[in-house]
Design a protein around this motif. Structure first.
Motif, PDB file in Angstrom:
ATOM      1  N   HIS A 135       0.604  -1.182  -0.093  1.00 15.37           N
ATOM      2  CA  HIS A 135      -0.049  -0.148  -0.011  1.00 15.37           C
ATOM      3  C   HIS A 135       0.896   1.392   0.106  1.00 15.37           C
ATOM      4  O   HIS A 135       0.567   2.442  -0.691  1.00 15.37           O
ATOM      5  CB  HIS A 135      -0.995  -0.070   1.182  1.00 15.37           C
ATOM      6  CG  HIS A 135      -2.056  -0.762   1.286  1.00 15.37           C
ATOM      7  ND1 HIS A 135      -3.185  -0.650   0.351  1.00 15.37           N
ATOM      8  CD2 HIS A 135      -2.451  -1.974   1.491  1.00 15.37           C
ATOM      9  CE1 HIS A 135      -4.144  -1.573   0.517  1.00 15.37           C
ATOM     10  NE2 HIS A 135      -3.390  -2.688   1.107  1.00 15.37           N
ATOM     11  N   ARG A 136       1.936   1.305   0.660  1.00 16.57           N
ATOM     12  CA  ARG A 136       2.736   2.609   0.793  1.00 16.57           C
ATOM     13  C   ARG A 136       3.531   2.702  -0.510  1.00 16.57           C
ATOM     14  O   ARG A 136       3.899   4.004  -0.902  1.00 16.57           O
ATOM     15  CB  ARG A 136       3.810   2.356   1.809  1.00 16.57           C
ATOM     16  CG  ARG A 136       5.027   1.216   1.712  1.00 16.57           C
ATOM     17  CD  ARG A 136       6.029   1.453   2.635  1.00 16.57           C
ATOM     18  NE  ARG A 136       5.645   1.402   3.863  1.00 16.57           N
ATOM     19  CZ  ARG A 136       5.553  -0.028   4.555  1.00 16.57           C
ATOM     20  NH1 ARG A 136       6.030  -1.096   4.261  1.00 16.57           N
ATOM     21  NH2 ARG A 136       5.222   0.031   6.028  1.00 16.57           N
ATOM     22  N   ARG A 246      -3.975   4.115 -13.252  1.00 22.42           N
ATOM     23  CA  ARG A 246      -5.499   3.188 -13.273  1.00 22.42           C
ATOM     24  C   ARG A 246      -5.009   1.687 -12.860  1.00 22.42           C
ATOM     25  O   ARG A 246      -5.625   1.117 -12.337  1.00 22.42           O
ATOM     26  CB  ARG A 246      -6.175   3.387 -14.394  1.00 22.42           C
ATOM     27  CG  ARG A 246      -7.283   4.514 -14.616  1.00 22.42           C
ATOM     28  CD  ARG A 246      -8.198   4.354 -15.665  1.00 22.42           C
ATOM     29  NE  ARG A 246      -7.660   4.176 -17.327  1.00 22.42           N
ATOM     30  CZ  ARG A 246      -7.351   4.857 -17.792  1.00 22.42           C
ATOM     31  NH1 ARG A 246      -7.556   6.377 -17.564  1.00 22.42           N
ATOM     32  NH2 ARG A 246      -6.798   4.747 -19.048  1.00 22.42           N
ATOM     33  N   GLY A 247      -3.746   1.222 -13.712  1.00 25.02           N
ATOM     34  CA  GLY A 247      -3.370   0.113 -13.478  1.00 25.02           C
ATOM     35  C   GLY A 247      -2.947  -0.162 -12.095  1.00 25.02           C
ATOM     36  O   GLY A 247      -3.170  -1.426 -11.256  1.00 25.02           O
ATOM     37  N   MET A 248      -2.573   0.830 -11.350  1.00 24.96           N
ATOM     38  CA  MET A 248      -2.038   0.618 -10.032  1.00 24.96           C
ATOM     39  C   MET A 248      -3.178   0.205  -9.234  1.00 24.96           C
ATOM     40  O   MET A 248      -3.302  -0.426  -8.214  1.00 24.96           O
ATOM     41  CB  MET A 248      -1.254   1.782  -9.452  1.00 24.96           C
ATOM     42  CG  MET A 248       0.182   2.222 -10.018  1.00 24.96           C
ATOM     43  SD  MET A 248       0.861   3.851  -9.590  1.00 24.96           S
ATOM     44  CE  MET A 248       0.865   3.335  -7.647  1.00 24.96           C
ATOM     45  N   TRP A 249      -4.374   0.978  -9.274  1.00 23.59           N
ATOM     46  CA  TRP A 249      -5.541   0.887  -8.561  1.00 23.59           C
ATOM     47  C   TRP A 249      -6.226  -0.504  -8.746  1.00 23.59           C
ATOM     48  O   TRP A 249      -6.355  -1.041  -7.842  1.00 23.59           O
ATOM     49  CB  TRP A 249      -6.462   2.101  -8.712  1.00 23.59           C
ATOM     50  CG  TRP A 249      -7.693   1.943  -8.154  1.00 23.59           C
ATOM     51  CD1 TRP A 249      -8.820   1.954  -8.696  1.00 23.59           C
ATOM     52  CD2 TRP A 249      -7.878   1.536  -6.692  1.00 23.59           C
ATOM     53  NE1 TRP A 249      -9.848   2.042  -7.500  1.00 23.59           N
ATOM     54  CE2 TRP A 249      -9.084   1.874  -6.343  1.00 23.59           C
ATOM     55  CE3 TRP A 249      -7.086   1.666  -5.576  1.00 23.59           C
ATOM     56  CZ2 TRP A 249     -10.004   1.608  -5.129  1.00 23.59           C
ATOM     57  CZ3 TRP A 249      -7.553   1.594  -4.527  1.00 23.59           C
ATOM     58  CH2 TRP A 249      -9.025   1.644  -4.252  1.00 23.59           C
ATOM     59  N   GLY A 258      -9.173  -6.565   2.789  1.00 17.81           N
ATOM     60  CA  GLY A 258      -8.817  -6.082   3.956  1.00 17.81           C
ATOM     61  C   GLY A 258      -9.280  -4.692   4.614  1.00 17.81           C
ATOM     62  O   GLY A 258     -10.654  -4.338   3.951  1.00 17.81           O
ATOM     63  N   ASN A 259      -8.678  -3.811   5.324  1.00 19.56           N
ATOM     64  CA  ASN A 259      -9.159  -2.625   5.676  1.00 19.56           C
ATOM     65  C   ASN A 259      -9.750  -1.771   4.728  1.00 19.56           C
ATOM     66  O   ASN A 259      -8.733  -1.320   3.745  1.00 19.56           O
ATOM     67  CB  ASN A 259      -8.013  -1.929   6.540  1.00 19.56           C
ATOM     68  CG  ASN A 259      -8.521  -0.862   7.485  1.00 19.56           C
ATOM     69  OD1 ASN A 259      -9.444  -0.231   7.118  1.00 19.56           O
ATOM     70  ND2 ASN A 259      -7.919  -0.477   8.511  1.00 19.56           N
ATOM     71  N   PRO A 260     -11.084  -1.359   4.620  1.00 16.68           N
ATOM     72  CA  PRO A 260     -11.488  -0.380   3.482  1.00 16.68           C
ATOM     73  C   PRO A 260     -10.817   0.894   3.802  1.00 16.68           C
ATOM     74  O   PRO A 260     -10.532   1.726   2.517  1.00 16.68           O
ATOM     75  CB  PRO A 260     -13.054  -0.166   3.987  1.00 16.68           C
ATOM     76  CG  PRO A 260     -13.509  -1.515   4.592  1.00 16.68           C
ATOM     77  CD  PRO A 260     -12.156  -1.815   5.363  1.00 16.68           C
ATOM     78  N   ILE A 265      -7.079   5.443   1.576  1.00  7.32           N
ATOM     79  CA  ILE A 265      -5.929   5.895   1.418  1.00  7.32           C
ATOM     80  C   ILE A 265      -4.914   5.695   0.599  1.00  7.32           C
ATOM     81  O   ILE A 265      -4.359   6.743  -0.125  1.00  7.32           O
ATOM     82  CB  ILE A 265      -5.024   5.686   2.796  1.00  7.32           C
ATOM     83  CG1 ILE A 265      -6.065   6.158   4.199  1.00  7.32           C
ATOM     84  CG2 ILE A 265      -3.698   6.271   2.998  1.00  7.32           C
ATOM     85  CD1 ILE A 265      -5.490   5.552   5.411  1.00  7.32           C
ATOM     86  N   THR A 266      -5.006   4.457  -0.091  1.00  8.32           N
ATOM     87  CA  THR A 266      -4.203   4.069  -0.975  1.00  8.32           C
ATOM     88  C   THR A 266      -4.847   4.916  -2.375  1.00  8.32           C
ATOM     89  O   THR A 266      -3.824   5.176  -3.257  1.00  8.32           O
ATOM     90  CB  THR A 266      -4.183   2.428  -1.226  1.00  8.32           C
ATOM     91  OG1 THR A 266      -3.652   1.762  -0.126  1.00  8.32           O
ATOM     92  CG2 THR A 266      -3.198   2.041  -2.411  1.00  8.32           C
ATOM     93  N   ALA A 267      -5.906   5.003  -2.466  1.00  8.16           N
ATOM     94  CA  ALA A 267      -6.691   5.423  -3.844  1.00  8.16           C
ATOM     95  C   ALA A 267      -6.271   6.961  -3.533  1.00  8.16           C
ATOM     96  O   ALA A 267      -5.891   7.519  -4.794  1.00  8.16           O
ATOM     97  CB  ALA A 267      -8.072   5.260  -3.650  1.00  8.16           C
TER      98      ALA A 267
END
Length: 296
Positions: A135-136, A246-249, A258-260, A265-267
């Protein structure tokens, strides 16, 4: 061992011709099993390749299907190949190491994918073998602003495998599709590339699926190319940039559960990264135009 090569082109005629000339120089016998899939260039790429390299198979699309879908067309055109090499049109072979890589795959049935050594135009190592994104990495990525400002931060270095000299064969999480060798056993185990990735991250996704199928992915320095990053996407910079993010997402949504809140935060991190990249490129392009240069 039968070896095929797949090159996907989009408005990069001169680069594609240089890539094919490198095949002719180092592994001329593979021109007959080279497939170029053109994604609606309409810039003379198809005619130029057919004229200069009649042994090469050219598949011409009337619209841009995206990189992953075009690779799949190339794979379908090489049903008898034991090993398929994906080669970017902005990359050039520096040796005949494809043969050594194919022999290595034949001798190591636990391996599904190899990534060759990729060099920058100045001869430095390109970080083409990496750890799987976490995620980071929405913020600490190869081209992220934070990585550029703080290149020695532990998160970026862990992701990019920066503390390794890249001179030995090594198991890694994923390797770049700019120069990737795939054994037929990997395709039998996981299928073709996910066509929902329009541009970028499809190589990360494919390698993750290969790992999930119980096969290994390794870096193989015995085969080398010189790669001009972004050379094949410079005619559609913002579209390529948007496709990458978009590919990353899609990758995070597909492989992480897991955690919504963490997904939100990632988005947000990916969106912020895209905005910073777009602004940074616009500023560089404006400055380059003032100086009469091509944006980089």
């Amino acid at each position: 061992m039968t070896i095929g090569i797949v090159i996907v082109t989009f408005r990069c005629r001169d680069l594609a011709l240089a890539a094919l000339r490198s095949i002719e120089a180092h592994v001329p016998g593979l021109l007959a099993t080279t497939v170029v899939v053109d994604n609606a260039s309409f810039d003379g790429t198809v005619d130029a390749i057919r004229a200069a390299f009649p042994a090469v198979t050219v598949i011409e699309h009337r619209r841009n299907l995206g990189f992953a879908a075009a690779v799949n067309r190339g794979l379908e055109a090489l049903p008898a190949a034991d090993v398929i090499c994906l080669l970017n049109p902005d990359a050039e072979l520096l040796d005949d190491g494809i043969f050594a890589a194919a022999d290595y795959l034949a001798a190591n049935p636990e391996v599904g994918v190899l990534g060759g050594r990729i060099l920058n135009p100045d001869g430095s190592i390109q970080p083409s073998a990496r750890a799987f994104p976490s995620h980071r990495n929405a913020l600490f990525n190869r081209h992220s602003l934070l990585t550029r400002l703080f290149p020695r931060n532990p998160w970026s270095r862990r992701y990019l495998l920066s503390d390794w000299d890249h001179n030995d064969i090594r198991s890694v999480d994923w390797v770049s599709g700019a120069f990737m060798l795939i054994h037929r056993r990997a395709l039998a185990a996981v299928g073709i590339f996910d066509p929902a990735y329009f541009f970028s991250i499809e190589d990360v996704d494919f390698c993750r699926r290969v790992h999930n199928a119980g096969l290994d992915v390794r870096y193989f320095p015995g085969a080398s190319v010189r790669h001009r990053v972004g050379g094949s996407s410079r005619r559609a910079v913002y579209r390529a940039m948007a496709g990458h993010h978009r590919g990353m997402w899609r990758y995070y949504r597909k492989h992480f559960r897991g955690n919504p809140l963490l997904h939100v935060i990632t988005a947000a991190g990916i969106a912020l990264r895209f905005g910073l990249h777009a602004i940074s490129y616009a500023l560089r392009a404006g400055r380059a135009r003032l100086l009469g240069r091509e944006p980089s």
